[in-house]
Design a protein around this motif. Sequence first.
Motif, PDB file in Angstrom:
ATOM      1  N   GLU A  90      15.723   9.708 -20.843  1.00 49.31           N
ATOM      2  CA  GLU A  90      14.559  10.573 -21.050  1.00 49.31           C
ATOM      3  C   GLU A  90      13.684  10.661 -19.805  1.00 49.31           C
ATOM      4  OE1 GLU A  90      10.710  10.863 -24.057  1.00 49.31           O
ATOM      5  OE2 GLU A  90      12.458   9.691 -24.650  1.00 49.31           O
ATOM      6  N   ALA A  91      13.548   9.543 -19.103  1.00 49.45           N
ATOM      7  CA  ALA A  91      12.635   9.502 -17.948  1.00 49.45           C
ATOM      8  C   ALA A  91      13.276  10.084 -16.696  1.00 49.45           C
ATOM      9  CB  ALA A  91      12.195   8.067 -17.681  1.00 49.45           C
ATOM     10  N   GLY A  92      14.537   9.767 -16.475  1.00 52.11           N
ATOM     11  CA  GLY A  92      15.206  10.221 -15.266  1.00 52.11           C
ATOM     12  C   GLY A  92      14.695   9.524 -14.023  1.00 52.11           C
ATOM     13  N   PRO A  93      15.225   9.915 -12.863  1.00 52.53           N
ATOM     14  CA  PRO A  93      14.784   9.293 -11.609  1.00 52.53           C
ATOM     15  C   PRO A  93      13.359   9.714 -11.261  1.00 52.53           C
ATOM     16  CG  PRO A  93      16.311  11.083 -11.182  1.00 52.53           C
ATOM     17  CD  PRO A  93      16.270  10.913 -12.669  1.00 52.53           C
ATOM     18  N   GLY A  94      12.697   8.869 -10.468  1.00 50.22           N
ATOM     19  CA  GLY A  94      11.355   9.203  -9.996  1.00 50.22           C
ATOM     20  C   GLY A  94      10.229   8.830 -10.933  1.00 50.22           C
ATOM     21  N   ALA A  95      10.525   8.097 -11.995  1.00 51.27           N
ATOM     22  CA  ALA A  95       9.494   7.693 -12.955  1.00 51.27           C
ATOM     23  C   ALA A  95       8.732   6.468 -12.443  1.00 51.27           C
ATOM     24  CB  ALA A  95      10.126   7.382 -14.313  1.00 51.27           C
ATOM     25  N   VAL A  96       7.628   6.178 -13.099  1.00 49.28           N
ATOM     26  CA  VAL A  96       6.882   4.939 -12.884  1.00 49.28           C
ATOM     27  C   VAL A  96       7.211   4.024 -14.061  1.00 49.28           C
ATOM     28  CG1 VAL A  96       4.584   3.887 -12.764  1.00 49.28           C
ATOM     29  CG2 VAL A  96       5.035   6.044 -11.564  1.00 49.28           C
ATOM     30  N   GLU A 149       0.811  -1.211   0.000  1.00 49.86           N
ATOM     31  CA  GLU A 149       0.000   0.000   0.000  1.00 49.86           C
ATOM     32  C   GLU A 149       0.853   1.273   0.000  1.00 49.86           C
ATOM     33  OE1 GLU A 149      -4.137   1.456   0.027  1.00 49.86           O
ATOM     34  OE2 GLU A 149      -3.115  -0.405  -0.526  1.00 49.86           O
ATOM     35  N   LEU A 150       1.968   1.258   0.721  1.00 50.00           N
ATOM     36  CA  LEU A 150       2.833   2.437   0.743  1.00 50.00           C
ATOM     37  C   LEU A 150       3.472   2.678  -0.615  1.00 50.00           C
ATOM     38  CD1 LEU A 150       4.581   2.116   4.222  1.00 50.00           C
ATOM     39  CD2 LEU A 150       2.747   3.685   3.546  1.00 50.00           C
ATOM     40  N   ALA A 151       3.882   1.609  -1.280  1.00 52.69           N
ATOM     41  CA  ALA A 151       4.458   1.751  -2.619  1.00 52.69           C
ATOM     42  C   ALA A 151       3.415   2.259  -3.607  1.00 52.69           C
ATOM     43  CB  ALA A 151       5.037   0.420  -3.092  1.00 52.69           C
ATOM     44  N   LEU A 152       2.193   1.741  -3.496  1.00 54.77           N
ATOM     45  CA  LEU A 152       1.127   2.200  -4.391  1.00 54.77           C
ATOM     46  C   LEU A 152       0.814   3.671  -4.134  1.00 54.77           C
ATOM     47  CD1 LEU A 152      -1.316  -0.861  -4.311  1.00 54.77           C
ATOM     48  CD2 LEU A 152       0.531  -0.375  -5.927  1.00 54.77           C
ATOM     49  N   ALA A 153       0.819   4.069  -2.872  1.00 51.38           N
ATOM     50  CA  ALA A 153       0.572   5.479  -2.536  1.00 51.38           C
ATOM     51  C   ALA A 153       1.666   6.368  -3.114  1.00 51.38           C
ATOM     52  CB  ALA A 153       0.477   5.653  -1.022  1.00 51.38           C
ATOM     53  N   ALA A 154       2.903   5.890  -3.084  1.00 54.92           N
ATOM     54  CA  ALA A 154       4.003   6.657  -3.682  1.00 54.92           C
ATOM     55  C   ALA A 154       3.796   6.789  -5.187  1.00 54.92           C
ATOM     56  CB  ALA A 154       5.335   5.982  -3.381  1.00 54.92           C
ATOM     57  N   GLY A 155       3.302   5.722  -5.809  1.00 56.80           N
ATOM     58  CA  GLY A 155       3.014   5.781  -7.235  1.00 56.80           C
ATOM     59  C   GLY A 155       1.925   6.779  -7.565  1.00 56.80           C
TER      60      GLY A 155
END
Length: 199
Positions: free
Chosen positions: A115-121, A52-58
């Motif tokens: 192109e995406a860099g860090p923090g992408a999904v 759930e925490l990972a999904l919330a981060a997404g």
Amino acid sequence: MNPDDPVETSSFRILRSRIDLSALPPLSRAVLERVILATADFDYVTDLVCDELALAAGVAALRRGVRVVADTATVAAGVTGYPVICKSGDSLSARLARTAHITLGAAAVRLAFSEAGPGAVWLVGSEPEAIFEIMNREVEPALVIGVPVGFAGAAEAKDALRDSGLPCLTNVSEKGGPPVAAAAFTALWKIASREEPSG
């Protein structure tokens, strides 16, 4: 759920009449319902591994408008309403796959990172090797939806992703595929865009 889509409304009603997922946390429930609707496979109730925490981060990342990367065109084609980076059709990906002796999906992931860099999904529904590429490249993802299908290394790749500590959504078995990756993403995107309440 889209109240203007009678087929979707009816599908959700049938699903909820057959199984009660109300005890699950809201994001996990939303993802699981979408995946079951996309596959008509109730086994995902015990197969899907939701954090759930990972999904919330997404969801939070999608609200910020982060980049979304798909390993193959079939995964990208399942995503509507959000721009997706997919390099699997690029000639450079094909050349990289040949010269580096990696799969096309892994090459596409490698090329997409600049192109995406860090923090992408990141969405992986086809190529288990793409998961290892994500882990090896240290892409610092907001979320990895890693549900590749297949007998050759898919379950092992998903095990490795869960063990990596990266925020992820996976499943345990060899099944999965582009429809599962796209359905999981759609559930989170609908919540992020406030089209579908999370509660």
